[in-house]
Design an enzyme around this catalytic site. Structure first.
Site, PDB file in Angstrom:
ATOM      1  N   LYS A   1     -25.785   3.633  -0.733  1.00 18.47           N
ATOM      2  CA  LYS A   1     -26.720   3.259  -1.805  1.00 18.47           C
ATOM      3  C   LYS A   1     -27.951   2.670  -1.144  1.00 18.47           C
ATOM      4  O   LYS A   1     -27.847   1.697  -0.386  1.00 18.47           O
ATOM      5  CB  LYS A   1     -26.088   2.233  -2.745  1.00 18.47           C
ATOM      6  CG  LYS A   1     -27.020   1.747  -3.860  1.00 18.47           C
ATOM      7  CD  LYS A   1     -26.244   0.912  -4.876  1.00 18.47           C
ATOM      8  CE  LYS A   1     -27.128   0.431  -6.021  1.00 18.47           C
ATOM      9  NZ  LYS A   1     -27.839  -0.819  -5.716  1.00 18.47           N
TER      10      LYS A   1
ATOM     11  N   PRO B   1     -23.028  -1.644  -8.480  1.00 14.97           N
ATOM     12  CA  PRO B   1     -22.488  -2.878  -7.894  1.00 14.97           C
ATOM     13  C   PRO B   1     -23.428  -4.034  -8.219  1.00 14.97           C
ATOM     14  O   PRO B   1     -24.639  -3.917  -8.011  1.00 14.97           O
ATOM     15  CB  PRO B   1     -22.479  -2.591  -6.386  1.00 14.97           C
ATOM     16  CG  PRO B   1     -23.465  -1.495  -6.175  1.00 14.97           C
ATOM     17  CD  PRO B   1     -23.532  -0.717  -7.461  1.00 14.97           C
TER      18      PRO B   1
ATOM     19  N   CYS C   1     -29.904  -4.066  -0.585  1.00 15.52           N
ATOM     20  CA  CYS C   1     -30.081  -5.470  -0.956  1.00 15.52           C
ATOM     21  C   CYS C   1     -31.111  -6.134  -0.051  1.00 15.52           C
ATOM     22  O   CYS C   1     -30.999  -6.081   1.171  1.00 15.52           O
ATOM     23  CB  CYS C   1     -28.751  -6.212  -0.865  1.00 15.52           C
ATOM     24  SG  CYS C   1     -28.927  -7.957  -1.272  1.00 15.52           S
TER      25      CYS C   1
END
Ligand SMILES: Cc1cc2nc3c(=O)[nH]c(=O)nc-3n(C[C@H](O)[C@H](O)[C@H](O)COP(=O)(O)O)c2cc1C
Length: 345
Positions: free
Chosen positions: A153, A32, A114
Site C-alpha cells: 500500500k 488499515p 504512513c
C-alpha cells in the site's frame, strides 16, 4: 521473475445465465487504520459484508517480535483478513509474515504510505517510496516464506518526488525485483515534513487519473485505488478503471455503506444487510468479550455511526457515548440505545 500469488473469489450468478465472474480478493476493502480497525471493529464490519477484505491496523515488526501483547489476535469470523506490517528490515518482515501466515492471515501488506515522524524515524512507511529496491527486497523476503499474497500500500509520491515517472519507476522496480503484483495506491502524495498524518490525508490533492494511468501502463498488476471515496456509486466509477477500491474513513464513520457492498459490488443476488439485525447479531460477541473483561466502550465506539442519517441516530450515539464507559456497563446499554432507533422506525 518471482511468481507472486493472488487469490480470486468466484461468483456463479443465477442458473439461467450461468455466468461465472471472478474477482480479486482486493476488489473491495476497508483500509488499515491505526486505533480504528482493531479486532472489534473488524468483527462488526464483517457482519455488514461477507465479501469485503478487512485490513488490520498497521502492526510493526518490532511489536510482533519484541512486544508483550498478542498483536496478531483476531476472530475466525473476520476472514478474509489482511495483516498490514510496518517495517523495513527484510529478515524481520519475513519472520513476521511467516508467523502471520501460521496464524491464518489471508494476505500480508507492507505499509509504504504512513508519513508520521515515528514511522519515519523507524525508516518505514511513506519514506520507503524513496527506496524502491529496499521495498522490493522486503516484499521478496516475505514472499519467499509465505504462500499468501504479499501486497504493497503506497502513495503516488513523496515530497518533491511526485512525478508520474517517479511513481512508475517505483512500481516497476518493486515488480521486477520482487514479483509483487498487487498494489493499493492512496491517490495523493505525502509530505514527509510539515504536515501531520491527518493533514497528509487531506491537504495533498487527490489525483485519481494518475492511478488509472498506472493500471493502463501496468495492465498485468492488480491495482486498487484509495482516498476520498464516500459512496458505492463513486466506487463503481473507479472500478471501471482499476481492479479494486479501498475505503477508510467513510467506512468507519458511516459503516452502513458496507451493508450494501456484497449486493452492489459483488453479486446482485446477495442481500443488502439490515443494520438493526447486524447490531443484534453483535450481541453474542459483545457478551463473550465482556465476560473476558473487555470494556464495553472499546467495542461500541466502532458502532456509533451505523445509523447515520436515520431518525434516532443522535440518541443512539449519545446513549452509547454517555453510558458505555461506566463501570459495569453491559449489553443492556446497547439494547436501550437500539430501542431509541427501532421505536422510530
Ligand atoms: C485514524 C486513521 C488511521 C490510519 N492508519 C493507517 C495505517 O495504520 N496504515 C495505513 O496504511 N494507512 C492508515 N491510514 C490511512 C488509510 O488507510 C487511508 O489510506 C486514508 O485514510 C485514505 O483513505 P480514505 O479517504 O478512504 O479514508 C489511517 C487513516 C486514518 C483516518
Amino acid at each position: 521473475m518471482h511468481q507472486s500469488k493472488e487469490i480470486e473469489k468466484t461468483f456463479k450468478f443465477n442458473e439461467k445465465d450461468k455466468e461465472t465472474v471472478k474477482y480479486s480478493l482486493n476488489r473491495f476493502s476497508v483500509a488499515p487504520m491505526l486505533d480504528w480497525t482493531d479486532r472489534h471493529c473488524r468483527y462488526f464490519h464483517r457482519l455488514l459484508s461477507q465479501q469485503t477484505l478487512l485490513y488490520t491496523e498497521m502492526v510493526t515488526t518490532g511489536a510482533i517480535i519484541h512486544g508483550k501483547g498478542d498483536y496478531l489476535a483476531y476472530s475466525e469470523e473476520e476472514h478474509p483478513i489482511a495483516l498490514q506490517l510496518g517495517g523495513s528490515d527484510p529478515q524481520a518482515l519475513a519472520h513476521c509474515a511467516k508467523i502471520a501466515q501460521e496464524r491464518g492471515y489471508d494476505e500480508i501488506n507492507l505499509n509504504v504510505g504512513c508519513p508520521s515522524d515515528r514511522v519515519q524515524n523507524g525508516r518505514f512507511g511513506a519514506c520507503l517510496m524513496g527506496e524502491a529496491e529496499l521495498v522490493a527486497d522486503c516484499v521478496k523476503a516475505m514472499q519467499d516464506v509465505v504462500n499468501v499474497p504479499v501486497t504493497v500500500k503506497t502513495r503516488i509520491g513523496i515530497d518533491e518526488q511526485d512525478s508520474y515517472q517517479f511513481l512508475c519507476d517505483f512500481i516497476d522496480t518493486v515488480v521486477r525485483r520482487s514479483g509483487c503484483n498487487i498494489f493499493t495506491i492512496h491517490a495523493r502524495k505525502a509530505w514527509l515534513s510539515g504536515l501531520s498524518p491527518k493533514e497528509n490525508r487531506e491537504i495533498p490533492p487527490l489525483d485519481y487519473p494518475r492511478v488509472y494511468q498506472l493500471k493502463k501502463d501496468f495492465p498485468q498488476l492488480t491495482i486498487a485505488i484509495n482516498g476520498g471515496v464516500k459512496s458505492l456509486e463513486e466506487a463503481k466509477q473507479h472500478l471501471q478503471h482499476v481492479d479494486g477500491i479501498m475505503i477508510g474513513r467513510e467506512a468507519y464513520q458511516n459503516p452502513s455503506i458496507l451493508a450494501q457492498v456484497d449486493h452492489e459490488l459483488f453479486d446482485a443476488s446477495m442481500p443488502v444487510v439490515d443494520t438493526v439485525a447486524v447490531v443484534k447479531a453483535l450481541y453474542p460477541y459483545i457478551e463473550q468479550e465482556l465476560s473476558k473483561g473487555t470494556y464495553l466502550g472499546h467495542i461500541t465506539r466502532h458502532i456509533l455511526g451505523i445509523f447515520q442519517g436515520i431518525p434516532g441516530a443522535r440518541q443512539w450515539r449519545r446513549h452509547l457515548s454517555e453510558n458505555a464507559h461506566k463501570s459495569g456497563a453491559d449489553i443492556s446499554v446497547v439494547e436501550q440505545a437500539l430501542a431509541m432507533v427501532t421505536e422510530r422506525m
